[in-house]
Design a protein around this motif. Structure first.
Motif, short mmCIF file in Angstrom:
data_model
loop_
_atom_site.label_atom_id
_atom_site.label_comp_id
_atom_site.label_asym_id
_atom_site.label_seq_id
_atom_site.Cartn_x
_atom_site.Cartn_y
_atom_site.Cartn_z
N UNK A 15 -60.46 -82.78 -19.44
CA UNK A 15 -59.81 -82.48 -18.07
C UNK A 15 -60.77 -82.65 -16.87
N UNK A 16 -60.10 -83.05 -15.95
CA UNK A 16 -60.94 -83.46 -14.80
C UNK A 16 -60.47 -82.68 -13.55
N UNK A 17 -60.71 -81.35 -13.33
CA UNK A 17 -59.91 -80.88 -12.34
C UNK A 17 -60.68 -80.74 -10.84
N UNK A 69 -59.76 -90.30 -10.55
CA UNK A 69 -60.41 -89.15 -10.71
C UNK A 69 -61.27 -88.77 -9.49
N UNK A 70 -60.93 -89.67 -8.25
CA UNK A 70 -61.81 -89.50 -6.95
C UNK A 70 -61.46 -87.95 -6.60
N UNK A 71 -62.62 -87.31 -6.12
CA UNK A 71 -62.32 -85.81 -5.78
C UNK A 71 -62.20 -84.68 -6.77
N UNK A 112 -55.14 -81.60 -11.45
CA UNK A 112 -55.82 -82.24 -12.70
C UNK A 112 -55.37 -83.60 -12.63
N UNK A 113 -56.04 -84.46 -12.28
CA UNK A 113 -55.52 -85.92 -12.25
C UNK A 113 -55.60 -86.39 -13.51
N UNK A 114 -56.33 -86.08 -14.40
CA UNK A 114 -56.31 -86.61 -15.86
C UNK A 114 -56.55 -85.52 -16.87
#
Length: 147
Positions: A15-17, A69-71, A112-114
């Motif tokens: 996860x990429x919060x 995932x930017x940001x 969470x973009x991904x």
């Protein structure tokens, strides 16, 4: 039966919060470090889990491999014991209970973009305490250092 370790696990969650309210990073970190992560790691189904921080200083030093995932300021990862389907179901049940108990405050100010399950090709975990990157660290001394 082969013991479940990151080397034998066949599923990993990433996860990429991104905390959308800059004033809530302390709240997010307290929730993740003191509630969410310890509770997840207490599950027999979770054989390993960790989280990394990308501070604003670190963000200025590099780019994102994917524009989606930017940001994202954090990356969380959990590896699941076999049988993976049962382990993931137990983990999801814990997450649902936390929501129903009102223990997911970050949902209102985190994107969470991904978030996905992956089939790892291979996994490694350092024995004992892991050494943080010399450039970006998490914890009380979070941030970037110069070489």
């Amino acid at each position: 039966m082969i013991p479940s370790t990151p080397e034998t696990a066949t599923r990993a969650f990433f996860s990429f919060p991104k905390v959308t309210d800059a004033s809530r990073h302390r709240d997010y970190n307290a929730w993740h470090q003191l509630d969410h992560r310890p509770e997840n790691l207490a599950l027999p189904a979770v054989v390993h889990g960790d989280r990394w921080v990308r501070t604003p200083e670190c963000e200025q030093l590099g780019s994102y491999p994917d524009a989606a995932l930017a940001g994202s300021q954090y990356m969380a990862m959990y590896w699941f014991a076999e049988p993976a389907a049962d382990s993931i179901a137990e983990w999801k049940d814990l997450g649902d209970r936390a929501i129903h108990q009102g223990r997911r405050p970050e949902l209102a100010w985190t994107e969470r973009p991904m978030t996905r399950m992956f089939r790892p090709v291979q996994g490694y975990v350092a024995p004992g305490p892991s050494s943080p990157s010399p450039l970006c660290r998490s914890g009380p001394t979070a941030g970037c250092t110069s070489r």
